[in-house]
Design an enzyme around this catalytic site. Structure first.
Site, short mmCIF file in Angstrom:
data_model
loop_
_atom_site.label_atom_id
_atom_site.label_comp_id
_atom_site.label_asym_id
_atom_site.label_seq_id
_atom_site.Cartn_x
_atom_site.Cartn_y
_atom_site.Cartn_z
N CYS A 82 -12.19 -19.27 -24.54
CA CYS A 82 -13.03 -18.15 -24.25
C CYS A 82 -14.22 -18.74 -23.74
O CYS A 82 -15.09 -19.44 -24.57
CB CYS A 82 -13.32 -17.16 -25.22
N SER A 133 -16.10 -8.70 -27.45
CA SER A 133 -14.65 -9.05 -26.88
C SER A 133 -13.99 -10.34 -27.56
O SER A 133 -13.08 -10.68 -27.48
CB SER A 133 -15.03 -9.34 -25.41
N GLU A 134 -15.24 -11.30 -27.82
CA GLU A 134 -14.68 -12.56 -28.46
C GLU A 134 -15.69 -12.83 -29.37
O GLU A 134 -16.87 -12.71 -29.76
CB GLU A 134 -14.52 -13.81 -27.70
N THR A 135 -15.25 -13.65 -30.57
CA THR A 135 -16.12 -14.37 -31.67
C THR A 135 -15.33 -15.85 -31.91
O THR A 135 -14.23 -16.10 -31.86
CB THR A 135 -15.99 -13.53 -32.92
#
Length: 277
Positions: free
Chosen positions: A71, A44-46
């Site tokens: 995030c 979902s995120e990096t």
């Protein structure tokens, strides 16, 4: 060659929590390269950390589809990854949302302090649209926790449902919710159920990022802290626990502490662990 790490946050179990990509030295990467890495990683995120001369970090966050301002789970994952190489202590992060400070203790547990949060009303027509996409009725909501929008680095509508079972049966119109969230610049929808004064269950649809649902959402947890403060719904100790990811088979635990002065930032704590491969 850019080193890409994979960690999962708000858990000590590699099979739990919310996975995040981590790049501890993103200096020299272009926006297009960061976006491509995030798409290839597929989480979902990096988080992309770029060390600064003053010892702080410039940080960018990319979902598989787009950049986001902040995030929480990727922050916890990246800071713990950095601490495992360089030792415990506080890190100062310069994000698109503002300055975020994260402390990692000797036990490899991170506590982030959000930017100053705020809470705004959720327009009735937007609530109607969200509920239509979710397939929920207004009479299924918790009347003690009225819908609103919370911010602690990113925007998250907060919608409380009266029944834990209703939360477990989440099945939404992906395209309809994605379009609405993109139009309103919402990062996730924070769907919650209050079990008791200090225990909450949460699910966070994230279609703007190309992900059906987040298993742990640190930014939404901080925003929920501000929301509860605004609604005089905090317990006396001003701290609570969020259980998230359970319905996805990736249990997560987020510990939230809310200061008397919200401008000091909401504190969200949790662990993170490397994912093999």
């Amino acid at each position: 060659m850019t080193e890409i790490l994979r960690y999962t946050a708000f858990t000590t179990d590699p099979a739990g929590g919310n996975p995040a990509g981590v790049v501890l030295d993103a200096r020299g990467l272009t926006d297009a390269q960061m976006q491509q890495i995030a798409a290839d990683v597929g989480y979902s995120e990096t988080a992309f950390f770029s060390p600064r001369e003053d010892g702080a970090f410039d940080v960018r966050y990319f979902s598989p589809r787009a950049e986001v301002t902040f995030c929480g789970h990727a922050t916890v994952a990246a800071v713990i990854a950095h601490a495992q190489r360089h030792g415990a202590g506080e890190r100062t992060l310069h994000t698109r949302a503002g300055v975020v400070r994260v402390d990692v203790d000797a036990g490899q547990r991170a506590t982030l302090v959000s930017v100053a949060p705020r809470v705004e009303p959720l327009a009735d027509e937007d609530l109607t649209a969200v509920l239509a996409a979710l397939g929920w009725d207004r009479d299924e909501l918790d009347p003690a926790l009225p819908p609103a929008i919370g911010y602690a680095g990113a925007w998250h509508p907060v919608i409380a449902v009266a029944s834990r079972d209703r939360l477990a049966r989440l099945d939404y119109d992906y395209d309809a919710l994605a379009a609405l969230m993109a139009a309103r610049d919402w990062t996730t929808i924070n769907l919650i159920h209050r079990e008791n004064d200090t225990t909450f269950h949460a699910r966070n649809p994230f279609p703007p990022g190309g992900v059906v649902e987040d298993a742990a959402t640190g930014a939404a947890a901080a925003a929920l802290g501000a929301y509860l403060a605004a609604n005089d719904a905090l317990p006396a100790e001003r701290a609570f626990v969020i259980h998230q990811g359970v319905d996805l088979g990736r249990p997560s635990r987020l510990d939230v502490a809310v200061p008397e002065n919200l401008r000091d930032g909401v504190r969200v704590s949790g662990a993170a662990v490397a994912i093999a491969g």
